[in-house]
Design an enzyme around this catalytic site. Structure first.
Site, mmCIF file in Angstrom:
data_model
loop_
_atom_site.group_PDB
_atom_site.id
_atom_site.type_symbol
_atom_site.label_atom_id
_atom_site.label_comp_id
_atom_site.label_asym_id
_atom_site.label_seq_id
_atom_site.Cartn_x
_atom_site.Cartn_y
_atom_site.Cartn_z
ATOM 1 N N HIS A 104 34.923 37.281 42.021
ATOM 2 C CA HIS A 104 35.915 36.801 42.981
ATOM 3 C C HIS A 104 35.275 35.874 44.013
ATOM 4 C CE1 HIS A 104 37.751 40.994 42.079
ATOM 5 N NE2 HIS A 104 38.129 40.120 41.170
ATOM 6 N N HIS A 170 42.672 51.055 35.066
ATOM 7 C CA HIS A 170 42.268 49.654 34.928
ATOM 8 C C HIS A 170 42.652 49.159 33.546
ATOM 9 C CE1 HIS A 170 39.772 46.045 34.532
ATOM 10 N NE2 HIS A 170 39.752 46.007 35.848
#
Length: 422
Positions: A104, A170
């Site tokens: 990120h 997830h």
């Protein structure tokens, strides 16, 4: 019904008679004590490990891996106690907090203050991991898949490596938390890309709630062991993003215990697959971009009949979340050719964000997908070969026009909070 969206939510104002609603039971969890009490109790009796204070004795340096701005980890209720225990065991220990950005963008100071509080943000030593800076990372070995394990030097060179985090379902790693603090958390892009290769993502075991046989999980566990991660504090959060349970101690035992605990609350099973499935990405901060919203959509996919219409409510105030993610879908001539190209890409040639558009492309090939998002996103959504709708009611009306009024509707208010089983 109100569906999560940004910080406000969106109203679904239609007759839902006959619809199935699939929700996590985490709201039924009655925690004993405050958030601080829950964390302290877990740290006082760590699983398969000495207390953190004991681990700190004789160590000159310690690094705490801290989750980044994309994760709703209640760090304000974890980090103060980890720092206190480290210094209880060794008042002179030199502590660095390493922000696990994974792939990120960097976390801003304002985001850091919101996450950890002003005192810790301003008084402690922070390093923001940069997966794209080879000078900041070091090669420490080879993973079972054959990929090189290259991690942040701050993590590799510390005397004691520990982490905080949270456990949630997830969509391709099975569960978040634990070993994910290392991979992808503080790994170089070469390692992240190798772990997220098309072959691994294509595995039927790379799905929500699955650890056994999951090739991504296997490499992540190996990475955590090679990196010598010694201790974790992981929490489970409730629907208000508050600590509901905590698991501390050995990185693998504590994480596995937390996953088993969470699965008992998150497992849902539709009585019948949906012809139309509505979901969300859990609201802010998790619906900040389209990239993150693929997670919520994967829950809708798991509950959908062949050819179903999938509708997701996602604010996307931060745009697409990745240039290559956007361009892969915008630039391709057909989705079929895009998928062929993805599956032909070898591990060491994995494109940035490939895993995200691989999963989205997989769903687009099977389903009509409608994005309910901010009006500013309409052009972008349509350029990515998806359908835009201004609100949930409009999207549902279109879906019924497509599938018929007798279509079976499944509503998953928070797509990232559930594990949809067949």
């Amino acid at each position: 019904m109100r569906i999560p969206y940004g910080t406000t939510g969106l109203e679904l104002d239609r007759d839902l008679t006959g619809a199935e609603v699939l929700e996590s039971a985490i709201g039924t969890l009655k925690a004993e004590g405050s958030e601080d009490d829950i964390v302290c109790k877990a740290m006082a009796a760590p699983m398969g490990s000495p207390r953190l204070a004991e681990l700190a004795k004789g160590k000159k340096t310690a690094t705490i891996i801290v989750s980044d701005h994309t994760r709703p980890v209640p760090s304000k209720h974890i980090l103060p106690f980890m720092l206190a225990e480290l210094r209880e065991g060794n008042p002179d220990i030199d502590v660095t907090l390493l922000i696990a950005t994974g792939f990120h963008r960097p976390t801003t100071h304002e985001e850091l203050v919101n996450k950890v509080g002003e005192k810790i943000a301003n008084e402690e030593k922070f390093v923001c991991h940069d997966s794209r800076n080879p000078e900041a990372n070091v090669d420490i070995g080879v993973l079972p898949s054959g990929a090189r394990l290259v991690i942040d030097k701050v993590a590799a060179e510390t005397d004691l490596l520990v982490s905080e985090g949270f456990i949630e379902p997830h969509f391709f790693a099975g569960f978040s938390g634990g070993r994910k603090s290392i991979l992808p958390g503080v790994c170089d892009q070469v390692t992240v890309l190798g772990n997220h290769c098309s072959k691994f993502i294509d595995s039927p075991y790379a799905r929500t709630g699955i650890l056994e046989g999951n090739p991504l999980h296997n490499d992540m566990v190996a990475a955590a062991k090679l990196a010598k991660l010694q201790y974790i504090v992981n929490v489970v959060i409730d629907e208000e993003k508050k600590v509901a349970a905590a698991f501390a101690g050995d990185p693998f035992q504590a994480h596995e215990t937390g996953c088993a605990f969470l699965k008992g609350y998150c497992r849902v099973k539709p009585q019948r697959k949906g012809d139309i499935v509505i979901t969300s990405n859990g609201g802010a901060p998790l619906d900040q971009n389209m990239y993150q919203s693929v997670k919520g959509l994967s829950a809708a996919e798991a509950a959908a009949a062949p050819g179903a219409v999938l509708i997701i409510s996602s604010r996307c105030n931060d745009g697409t979340g990745g240039e290559s993610f956007y361009h892969a879908l915008h630039d391709c001539d057909t989705l079929e050719n895009l998928m062929k190209r993805i599956l032909a890409t070898p591990m060491d040639k994995t494109d940035p964000d490939q895993w995200e558009y691989q999963i989205l492309c997989r769903m687009m090939l099977k389903h009509r997908i409608i994005f309910v998002s901010d009006p500013s996103m309409q052009k972008t959504v349509e350029e990515m070969k998806l359908e835009y709708a201004p609100d949930l009611n409009t999207a549902l009306d279109r879906a019924y026009a497509d599938k018929g009024r007798d279509a079976h509707l499944v509503v998953i208010p928070n797509g990232i909070s559930v594990i949809v089983e067949p």
